[in-house]
Design a protein around this motif. Structure first.
Motif, short mmCIF file in Angstrom:
data_model
loop_
_atom_site.label_atom_id
_atom_site.label_comp_id
_atom_site.label_asym_id
_atom_site.label_seq_id
_atom_site.Cartn_x
_atom_site.Cartn_y
_atom_site.Cartn_z
N ARG A 255 0.61 -1.50 -0.05
CA ARG A 255 0.26 0.16 -0.65
C ARG A 255 1.21 1.07 -0.23
O ARG A 255 0.37 2.54 -0.78
CB ARG A 255 -0.76 -0.11 1.05
CG ARG A 255 -2.30 -0.37 0.82
CD ARG A 255 -3.50 -0.60 2.19
NE ARG A 255 -3.51 -2.17 2.03
CZ ARG A 255 -3.83 -3.21 2.43
NH1 ARG A 255 -2.82 -3.41 3.35
NH2 ARG A 255 -4.47 -4.48 2.71
N SER A 256 1.94 1.14 0.58
CA SER A 256 2.74 2.03 1.25
C SER A 256 3.74 1.66 -0.83
O SER A 256 4.77 3.00 -1.09
CB SER A 256 3.53 2.51 1.64
OG SER A 256 5.21 1.22 1.37
N GLY A 257 3.55 1.65 -2.17
CA GLY A 257 4.35 1.88 -3.26
C GLY A 257 5.24 0.89 -3.57
O GLY A 257 5.72 1.08 -4.10
N LYS A 258 5.51 -0.06 -2.36
CA LYS A 258 6.85 -0.49 -2.39
C LYS A 258 6.79 -1.76 -3.76
O LYS A 258 5.82 -2.79 -3.57
CB LYS A 258 7.33 -1.28 -1.43
CG LYS A 258 8.68 -0.87 -1.16
CD LYS A 258 9.41 -1.37 -0.28
CE LYS A 258 10.76 -1.64 0.08
NZ LYS A 258 11.62 -1.59 -0.86
N ILE A 259 7.37 -1.82 -4.23
CA ILE A 259 7.22 -3.00 -5.13
C ILE A 259 7.77 -4.64 -4.62
O ILE A 259 8.65 -4.28 -4.01
CB ILE A 259 7.59 -3.15 -6.65
CG1 ILE A 259 7.89 -1.90 -7.58
CG2 ILE A 259 8.07 -4.23 -7.58
CD1 ILE A 259 7.97 -1.78 -8.35
N MET A 260 6.90 -5.50 -4.17
CA MET A 260 7.34 -6.80 -3.46
C MET A 260 7.42 -7.51 -4.35
O MET A 260 7.38 -8.79 -5.64
CB MET A 260 6.34 -7.70 -3.42
CG MET A 260 5.73 -6.53 -1.67
SD MET A 260 4.16 -7.21 -1.09
CE MET A 260 5.02 -8.50 -0.09
N ARG A 261 9.13 -7.74 -4.90
CA ARG A 261 10.45 -8.16 -5.61
C ARG A 261 10.34 -9.86 -5.56
O ARG A 261 10.63 -10.52 -6.06
CB ARG A 261 11.97 -7.62 -6.05
CG ARG A 261 11.30 -6.11 -6.50
CD ARG A 261 13.29 -5.90 -5.95
NE ARG A 261 13.36 -4.48 -6.38
CZ ARG A 261 12.77 -4.58 -8.49
NH1 ARG A 261 12.99 -5.26 -8.95
NH2 ARG A 261 12.92 -3.61 -8.86
N ARG A 262 9.94 -10.74 -3.94
CA ARG A 262 10.31 -11.45 -3.73
C ARG A 262 8.88 -12.17 -4.26
O ARG A 262 9.36 -13.09 -4.97
CB ARG A 262 9.60 -11.64 -2.83
CG ARG A 262 9.45 -12.83 -1.55
CD ARG A 262 9.48 -12.22 0.11
NE ARG A 262 8.31 -11.87 0.23
CZ ARG A 262 7.07 -12.41 0.35
NH1 ARG A 262 6.61 -13.02 0.10
NH2 ARG A 262 6.15 -11.28 0.93
N ILE A 263 7.60 -11.98 -4.49
CA ILE A 263 6.86 -12.72 -5.49
C ILE A 263 7.05 -12.85 -7.08
O ILE A 263 6.74 -14.11 -7.67
CB ILE A 263 5.18 -11.81 -5.50
CG1 ILE A 263 4.95 -11.82 -4.17
CG2 ILE A 263 4.41 -11.81 -6.09
CD1 ILE A 263 4.22 -10.52 -3.59
N LEU A 264 7.77 -11.52 -7.84
CA LEU A 264 8.00 -11.05 -8.48
C LEU A 264 9.11 -12.33 -9.01
O LEU A 264 8.96 -13.01 -10.21
CB LEU A 264 8.43 -10.06 -9.05
CG LEU A 264 7.37 -8.74 -9.39
CD1 LEU A 264 8.01 -7.61 -10.14
CD2 LEU A 264 6.20 -9.26 -10.61
N ARG A 265 10.32 -12.31 -8.31
CA ARG A 265 10.74 -13.49 -8.91
C ARG A 265 10.10 -15.30 -8.35
O ARG A 265 10.71 -15.75 -9.23
CB ARG A 265 11.84 -13.31 -7.25
CG ARG A 265 12.59 -12.18 -7.76
CD ARG A 265 13.99 -12.53 -6.66
NE ARG A 265 14.80 -11.11 -5.85
CZ ARG A 265 14.60 -10.71 -4.84
NH1 ARG A 265 13.89 -10.88 -4.26
NH2 ARG A 265 15.04 -9.49 -4.87
#
Ligand code: 6R9
Length: 641
Positions: free
Chosen positions: A599-609
């Motif tokens: 919600r603060s706009g930070k991309i969750m790279r863990r999920i993308l990986r």
């Protein structure tokens, strides 16, 4: 332990047994100054240093041998003229196996370095100037580096595969006013228009180049700008050029490398400490024996080429093979043809090359003799045990020790490795710390992990080869390497230590990916993608790739009204190649209607990986996502792509 592969018995290390290693390692920790002042005796000095290390990690200031003066060109070339002037210094093997190879004795190398030094002076280079070297992997690339060292200029080698855009960025960052380049490079018959790339780079804003020195290599047609561009053969001369006495802490070179954020950093190495580190590590780790031929397959555009094609071998009076070509031209047996042709004894290459050759089958290897090989090395990324075994059993016929050397652009030379013929090996483990290296594993909070453990790899004490700064931005140096775990150098790598004290590098824990041994910041590829006018947002992650180690996976959201077609995918691939260079070509592009953000706009790279890895069982907590339903759509998109 069962995972040991015993060292092949017939090949004891000539200078160092396991027992001597233990003693020397202990000495190096107990009294580093004395240890390194002893090792400094490997070099000739104008003024021998009396101070060892003078460093602090808080505040960050690193000096070694600060009261000494030396010159690394003298150490790599001139000092050998009496004892081994006629011995081969460099063997050059061209891209085309039908073209003649060249062997340069130390005396001939001296002549060519002098000519290059005169050429640099003729185009206006002076002590302290930055000189950008954008060259094929040929002798003149090596002599350009050594000539810079000779006259006290700072070289910044930019890999010949980088685009004009990437070259321009590296020229402006260090305010380089001079370039050494060639008309063209060729790799596997494919021409690379180096000079045309230089011309394009010089059009970019902020680039401030006065003179370009051009080596005629392929004879390709190029344009020369009057007054700015100079043919090497027109300005070179044989006048005497003495070696400049350089203070140990005078800069030797800048080398750009990728980090997790922002543009590439100009890692700065200085003269004395780097020289001692390159010379000492080469001596112990490669156990070079006079008369042998040593071949590091890297390119001078990478740190491996700096330390282990040029400075380390030549300072040790070795014969170093410089290879212009690629492993698969004219066929997948090229490496072994070169080994046989030049009777190579020591081969140092990268896991990505080993895996690519392994895939083609054993016949390319076994149809060549390889009887000259004595020692095999690996560098650049973790080597998987399967590739290790193939390298050991098929290439080396189980008679050549393998050294798996872990290190970084920032470390100047090898930091963790077994010593060949002294230590037993473990496939997939780099092994033990080099002299003076104090590795430490820490958890995410910075807690120190003892004994068998896995964590983030830090080094807690300085060593002579350590980078001193980021050129022009010391604060960035401090932030990048010393702020995560204050008081320690943080490598960016994850690592496990086993019960035998062997280190196993598990790969980067930051947003750096390692593609075919080339370091790439995901942020660099993202910035390139968003420059395209149809792209709204991009997030890039690494994913396991059979040959490259890691591949580049791009998630792309498009501007309103744009559709993700195959044609656009191809266009984006081309676009990234143009912006950075072919090594950054995306392997997969997935168009998506959004990126998973908190919600603060930070991309969750863990999920993308995880999605890129095709691993959905362990996505972890997705409840903090602004739009949790996006995950399903990402997975569906992955399956379709
Ligand atoms: C020399 C070089 C550095 C990064 C480093 C690490 C990886 C290098 C390795 C290795 C496992 C090895 N790396 N050697 N990982 N085992 N033997 O490659 O420098 O281009 O700066 O890359 O490469 O992740 O942090 P550089």
């Amino acid at each position: 332990m069962s995972d040991f592969v015993q060292r092949p018995g017939a090949l004891e290390h000539t200078h160092c047994t396991a027992e001597q290693y233990r003693r020397l390692y202990q000495n190096s920790l107990a009294d580093p100054d004395r240890f390194w002042l002893d090792q400094a005796g490997r070099l000739d000095w104008f003024v021998a240093p009396r101070t060892g290390g003078n460093w602090s990690y808080d505040p960050v200031e690193i000096k070694w041998f600060e009261d000494g003066t030396t010159n690394l060109c003298h150490n790599a070339v001139d000092r050998h003229l009496n004892a081994r002037g006629d011995q081969p210094a460099i063997i050059f093997e061209p891209d085309d196996p039908a073209s003649p190879s060249r062997t340069l004795s130390y005396a001939q190398l001296f002549v060519e370095v002098i000519q290059m030094a005169n050429a640099l002076k003729a185009i206006g280079v002076r002590r302290g100037d930055r000189v950008t070297i954008y060259m094929p992997n040929i002798v003149e690339g090596v002599t350009a580096m050594l000539a810079c060292a000779r006259i006290g200029a700072i070289h910044s080698v930019v890999f010949g595969g980088f685009s004009p855009e990437a070259l321009a960025g590296r020229l402006t960052d260090c305010d380089s006013r001079f370039i050494v380049t060639a008309d063209q490079a060729v790799r596997g018959t494919k021409p690379v228009p180096l000079k045309a790339n230089v011309d394009a780079a010089l059009e970019r804003e902020g680039v401030n180049v006065e003179s370009v020195l051009v080596i005629r290599h392929t004879g390709a047609d190029i344009t020369m700008a009057e007054g700015r561009d100079h043919w090497f053969h027109a300005v070179a001369s044989d006048d005497d050029v003495p070696c400049e006495p350089m203070a140990a802490e005078d800069p030797l070179f800048i080398l750009y490398t990728s980090g997790s954020t922002g543009k590439p950093k100009g890692v700065l190495h200085t003269t004395g400490g780097y020289g001692v580190w390159a010379a000492t590590t080469f001596h112990y780790i490669f156990d070079y024996r006079q008369g042998e031929t040593y071949w590091c397959t890297a390119d001078i555009g990478w740190v491996t080429g700096h330390s282990y094609i040029v400075y380390g071998p030549l300072m040790n009076g070795a014969t170093s093979l410089v290879f212009e070509g690629v492993p698969n031209h004219p066929d997948f047996g090229r490496f072994w043809d070169v080994v046989d042709k030049h009777q190579v004894n020591i081969l140092y290459t990268a896991p990505t090359a080993i895996r690519a050759l392994m895939r083609e089958g054993d016949q390319f290897v076994t149809s060549r003799s390889r009887a000259s090989l004595r020692l095999l090395g690996s560098v650049g990324e973790p080597i998987n045990p399967e590739a290790w075994r193939w390298y050991y059993e098929v290439v080396g016929e189980s008679r050549c020790p393998i050294i798996d050397t872990w290190w970084q652009t920032e470390t100047g030379g090898c930091m963790i490795t077994t010593l060949p013929g002294a230590h037993d090996m473990k496939p997939g483990s780099a092994g033990l710390p080099m002299f003076g290296v104090r590795p430490e594993l820490v958890d995410a909070e910075g807690g120190v992990l003892e004994g068998e453990a896995e964590g983030n790899l830090c080094i807690t004490a300085s060593w002579p080869g350590q980078a001193r700064s980021v050129y022009g931005d010391h604060e960035r140096f401090v932030q990048t390497y010393f702020s995560t775990y204050p008081g320690k150098y943080f490598t960016g790598d994850g690592c496990r230590r086993d019960s035998d004290g062997y280190y196993w590098i598990t790969g980067r824990v930051d947003d750096v990916i390692n593609v075919s041994g080339h370091r790439m910041g995901t942020a660099e590829v993202e910035s390139a993608l968003v420059l395209h006018d149809k792209v709204a947002e991009a997030a890039v992650v690494g994913y396991p790739h059979d040959i490259k180690g890691q591949g580049i996976y791009c998630y792309v959201t498009l501007n309103a009204g744009e559709d993700g077609s195959e044609a656009l995918e191809a266009e984006l691939r081309q676009h990234v190649r143009r912006e950075i260079g072919p090594i950054a070509t995306p392997d997969r592009i997935q168009f998506t209607d959004g990126l998973p953000k908190t919600r603060s706009g930070k991309i969750m790279r863990r999920i993308l990986r995880k999605v890129a890895e095709d691993d959905y069982g362990s996505l972890g907590d997705t409840s903090t996502l602004a739009d949790p339903s996006l995950v399903e759509r990402l997975i569906a998109g992955r399956r379709d792509s």
